[in-house]
Motif scaffolding. Structure first.
Motif, mmCIF file in Angstrom:
data_model
loop_
_atom_site.group_PDB
_atom_site.id
_atom_site.type_symbol
_atom_site.label_atom_id
_atom_site.label_comp_id
_atom_site.label_asym_id
_atom_site.label_seq_id
_atom_site.Cartn_x
_atom_site.Cartn_y
_atom_site.Cartn_z
ATOM 1 N N LYS A 40 6.023 -0.379 -10.063
ATOM 2 C CA LYS A 40 5.081 0.695 -9.729
ATOM 3 C C LYS A 40 5.781 1.836 -8.997
ATOM 4 O O LYS A 40 5.487 3.014 -9.215
ATOM 5 C CB LYS A 40 3.940 0.138 -8.871
ATOM 6 N N VAL A 41 6.728 1.480 -8.110
ATOM 7 C CA VAL A 41 7.468 2.496 -7.371
ATOM 8 C C VAL A 41 8.269 3.378 -8.324
ATOM 9 O O VAL A 41 8.274 4.606 -8.218
ATOM 10 C CB VAL A 41 8.408 1.826 -6.332
ATOM 11 N N VAL A 42 8.953 2.744 -9.284
ATOM 12 C CA VAL A 42 9.750 3.503 -10.247
ATOM 13 C C VAL A 42 8.849 4.415 -11.075
ATOM 14 O O VAL A 42 9.151 5.597 -11.294
ATOM 15 C CB VAL A 42 10.549 2.556 -11.169
ATOM 16 N N GLN A 43 7.722 3.882 -11.556
ATOM 17 C CA GLN A 43 6.800 4.666 -12.374
ATOM 18 C C GLN A 43 6.234 5.862 -11.627
ATOM 19 O O GLN A 43 5.985 6.918 -12.195
ATOM 20 C CB GLN A 43 5.661 3.781 -12.862
ATOM 21 N N GLU A 44 6.067 5.701 -10.321
ATOM 22 C CA GLU A 44 5.439 6.778 -9.552
ATOM 23 C C GLU A 44 6.442 7.811 -9.065
ATOM 24 O O GLU A 44 6.151 9.013 -9.027
ATOM 25 C CB GLU A 44 4.701 6.196 -8.337
ATOM 26 N N PHE A 45 7.664 7.388 -8.721
ATOM 27 C CA PHE A 45 8.565 8.280 -8.012
ATOM 28 C C PHE A 45 9.834 8.691 -8.782
ATOM 29 O O PHE A 45 10.461 9.680 -8.432
ATOM 30 C CB PHE A 45 8.986 7.645 -6.678
ATOM 31 N N HIS A 46 10.241 7.949 -9.809
ATOM 32 C CA HIS A 46 11.494 8.296 -10.475
ATOM 33 C C HIS A 46 11.306 9.525 -11.354
ATOM 34 O O HIS A 46 10.314 9.640 -12.091
ATOM 35 C CB HIS A 46 11.999 7.106 -11.308
ATOM 36 N N PRO A 47 12.273 10.483 -11.311
ATOM 37 C CA PRO A 47 12.119 11.715 -12.090
ATOM 38 C C PRO A 47 12.116 11.488 -13.603
ATOM 39 O O PRO A 47 11.601 12.310 -14.349
ATOM 40 C CB PRO A 47 13.341 12.559 -11.658
ATOM 41 N N ARG A 48 12.693 10.395 -14.080
ATOM 42 C CA ARG A 48 12.707 10.111 -15.511
ATOM 43 C C ARG A 48 11.827 8.907 -15.834
ATOM 44 O O ARG A 48 12.193 8.021 -16.578
ATOM 45 C CB ARG A 48 14.152 9.859 -15.985
ATOM 46 N N ASN A 98 0.808 -1.219 0.000
ATOM 47 C CA ASN A 98 0.000 0.000 0.000
ATOM 48 C C ASN A 98 0.843 1.272 0.000
ATOM 49 O O ASN A 98 0.322 2.359 0.246
ATOM 50 C CB ASN A 98 -0.963 -0.008 1.187
ATOM 51 N N GLY A 99 2.164 1.106 -0.234
ATOM 52 C CA GLY A 99 3.001 2.277 -0.455
ATOM 53 C C GLY A 99 3.906 2.698 0.672
ATOM 54 O O GLY A 99 4.595 3.716 0.557
ATOM 55 N N ALA A 100 3.936 1.953 1.787
ATOM 56 C CA ALA A 100 4.829 2.321 2.885
ATOM 57 C C ALA A 100 6.285 2.094 2.460
ATOM 58 O O ALA A 100 6.578 1.200 1.675
ATOM 59 C CB ALA A 100 4.515 1.492 4.130
#
Length: 299
Positions: free
Chosen positions: A289-297, A257-259
């Protein structure tokens, strides 16, 4: 005390607390019997508390010419489990096999419980009994706070800081940490304390222990295992679960859930973030999903 004492204690642990089958317990015991035979044949008189890394290396070297590498890996794993148990029970302070690597031959990740399965287990508790109120509160704390079973049974009333929304947990090595506790768990603890606990004749020395048995003493780890096993049978759950399954589910659900791992590490009381990564078995789908949501590129 000799090897027999430690082996029998370990067998009880495997059977009662880990819920292993008779055959599995016998396999673990066979590994220890081979070690004892090696010591006897080589006139080495040493207890499990005193045995050194050098002696165990001699045994494993002799073993390497007799069994297949996969069997070696299983035996090393079994022996490591035995010495982990001795350390957990504070018979030893060091691990003589710590530097011995087990060949990577794949491992089965432990089961987790889905939220509806947890709800079903808690719903199956018979609240008509005093033990039912206690058990509901305990399961809510196990899952809601991710506690080890040893941490649950030693939790004290003075460790509850409900106004701040935390409980103080004393973990391995007497290390303390503060873990958030949900309002639902707080409510069920309050029900138990007011409706059940205060009616007990509490044994001396357990006045501050939160969860008590019907005789007013501390619950055993084996009793928590039994409670969960009975509920599992009652609900028809086919997964093999234990108190640790609730802790594992707590961590996994938070991660899904994103923690962040660092927060989960602190709540679980892991010294190393590496332990947490293994514990919550990061999967590639979540990482993507983490990379897609948080990575600047990301695009």
């Amino acid at each position: 005390m000799n090897w027999d004492f430690y082996i029998k204690s370990y067998q009880s642990y495997l059977k009662i607390e880990r819920g292993l089958s008779k055959n599995t317990v016998e396999n673990y015991s066979f590994d220890l019997e081979r070690l004892c035979l090696f010591l006897e044949q080589n006139a080495i008189s040493v207890s499990p508390v005193q045995i050194t890394q050098e002696t165990l290396q001699q045994f494993l070297y002799a073993l390497s010419s007799q069994v297949h590498p996969r069997s070696q890996a299983r035996m090393i794993s079994g022996l490591k489990s035995f010495f982990n148990y001795l350390i957990f029970e504070e018979y030893r302070t060091d691990h003589p096999l710590e530097l011995i690597e087990t060949p990577r031959i794949g491992r089965k990740l432990p089961d987790t419980l889905a939220l509806d399965e947890i709800d079903a287990l808690i719903a199956a508790i018979d609240l008509a009994t005093d033990q039912g109120e206690r058990n509901r509160a305990m399961l809510e704390v196990l899952y809601g706070c991710g506690l080890r079973v040893s941490e649950l049974i030693t939790l004290k009333i003075s460790d509850l800081f409900f106004d701040e929304g935390f409980i103080k947990v004393t973990g391995k090595g007497n290390k303390e940490r503060f873990v958030p506790i949900a309002e639902l768990a707080q409510k069920y603890i309050a029900y138990y304390k007011k409706g059940v606990r205060q009616q007990l004749h509490i044994q001396k020395g357990f006045e501050d222990t939160l969860f008590l048995n019907r005789r007013g003493g501390q619950l055993s780890r084996a009793m928590i295992f039994t409670i969960i096993k009975d509920l599992s049978l009652k609900t028809g759950l086919t997964k093999k679960i234990s108190p640790h399954t609730f802790r594992h589910s707590f961590a996994t659900h938070l991660l899904e859930n994103g923690a962040d791992l660092r927060s989960i590490q602190l709540m679980l009381g892991h010294e190393s973030i590496t332990t947490t990564e293994i514990y919550v078995h990061l999967d590639r789908t979540f990482l993507a999903k983490v990379v897609q949501e948080f990575h600047p590129r990301k695009s």
